[in-house]
Design an enzyme around this catalytic site. Structure first.
Site, PDB file in Angstrom:
ATOM      1  N   GLU A  28      -2.745  -8.835   3.374  1.00 14.64           N
ATOM      2  CA  GLU A  28      -3.126  -9.340   4.697  1.00 14.64           C
ATOM      3  C   GLU A  28      -4.635  -9.283   4.933  1.00 14.64           C
ATOM      4  O   GLU A  28      -5.143  -9.865   5.902  1.00 14.64           O
ATOM      5  CB  GLU A  28      -2.387  -8.561   5.796  1.00 14.64           C
ATOM      6  CG  GLU A  28      -2.898  -7.162   6.073  1.00 14.64           C
ATOM      7  CD  GLU A  28      -2.433  -6.105   5.100  1.00 14.64           C
ATOM      8  OE1 GLU A  28      -2.703  -4.916   5.360  1.00 14.64           O
ATOM      9  OE2 GLU A  28      -1.795  -6.456   4.081  1.00 14.64           O
ATOM     10  N   HIS A  44      -3.949  -4.727  -0.123  1.00 14.87           N
ATOM     11  CA  HIS A  44      -3.557  -5.264   1.183  1.00 14.87           C
ATOM     12  C   HIS A  44      -3.635  -6.794   1.149  1.00 14.87           C
ATOM     13  O   HIS A  44      -4.723  -7.356   1.293  1.00 14.87           O
ATOM     14  CB  HIS A  44      -4.476  -4.734   2.283  1.00 14.87           C
ATOM     15  CG  HIS A  44      -4.242  -3.309   2.633  1.00 14.87           C
ATOM     16  ND1 HIS A  44      -3.267  -2.918   3.530  1.00 14.87           N
ATOM     17  CD2 HIS A  44      -4.840  -2.174   2.200  1.00 14.87           C
ATOM     18  CE1 HIS A  44      -3.283  -1.598   3.643  1.00 14.87           C
ATOM     19  NE2 HIS A  44      -4.215  -1.124   2.845  1.00 14.87           N
ATOM     20  N   CYS A 101       0.839  -1.205   0.000  1.00 20.76           N
ATOM     21  CA  CYS A 101       0.000   0.000   0.000  1.00 20.76           C
ATOM     22  C   CYS A 101       0.876   1.259   0.000  1.00 20.76           C
ATOM     23  O   CYS A 101       1.600   1.493  -0.956  1.00 20.76           O
ATOM     24  CB  CYS A 101      -0.986  -0.029   1.166  1.00 20.76           C
ATOM     25  SG  CYS A 101      -2.348   1.149   0.971  1.00 20.76           S
TER      26      CYS A 101
END
Length: 201
Positions: free
Chosen positions: A185, A183, A80
């Protein structure tokens, strides 16, 4: 050991937990000794470009990161804002970026009913056959939250694209320097695949 750089910005715990879940050794640290010992580095980030660069500089880790990335060629993954800081600069602010990749970041132009920031799930199209996105297809979905996107000076640095009003760069790679605008994650099995690919480089 994969080390997630703690400079005060980013989803540190989420990245660590996902890497551990898929079986990779990982630490989160802002200690220069740990960064020096890392075999791979993840540079996370959420927030504004200038604040990210200011915090990175005040952390005292900038010289070490430059050495690891540019001289020792350790694999680096920016996430990001961490990806945006890999470039020379951003229209979001005035601070110079790391300059590890040529190009800069520009703001999405609102229009056609599209809101800025670009937020939510979007499809990714892998480009240039980079191993960071190995095994992914045009149906791979990732979670994005961003108002700015990177423009690479060299099209060969584009590892993946997505569309939001325009086609934009969603992943980059040049040698050991890599980045994703989304992202991983927060992107479930597709995010796991990207992090696993990075860990196995």
């Amino acid at each position: 050991m994969i080390t997630v750089v703690d400079y005060g910005m980013g989803n540190l715990g989420s990245i660590k937990n996902m890497l551990k879940k898929i079986g990779h050794a990982v630490s989160v640290s802002g200690d220069s000794k740990d960064i020096k010992a890392a075999t791979k580095i993840i540079l996370p980030g959420v927030g504004s470009f200038d604040e990210g660069m200011a915090r990175l500089k005040s952390s005292g880790l900038l010289d070490i990161l430059n050495t690891k990335a540019l001289k020792q060629k350790a694999p680096v993954l920016g996430i990001c804002l961490g990806m945006q800081m890999l470039f020379e600069g951003s229209d979001e602010g005035t601070a110079p970026g790391l300059g590890w990749l040529n190009g800069r970041c520009v703001r999405f132009a609102p229009g056609n009913g599209l809101k800025v920031p670009h937020m939510g799930w979007n499809l990714l199209t892998p480009e240039n056959g980079n191993p960071l996105l190995k095994g992914l297809t045009d149906s791979s979905r990732f979670y994005f939250v961003h108002s700015f996107h990177a423009r690479c000076a060299d099209p060969a640095d584009v590892a993946g694209t997505a569309e939001y009003g325009i086609e934009f760069t969603a992943a980059v790679a040049r040698g050991n320097i890599m980045g994703v605008q989304f992202h991983p994650e927060k992107s479930h099995r597709f995010g796991m695949a990207v992090l696993d690919n990075f860990a196995r480089l």
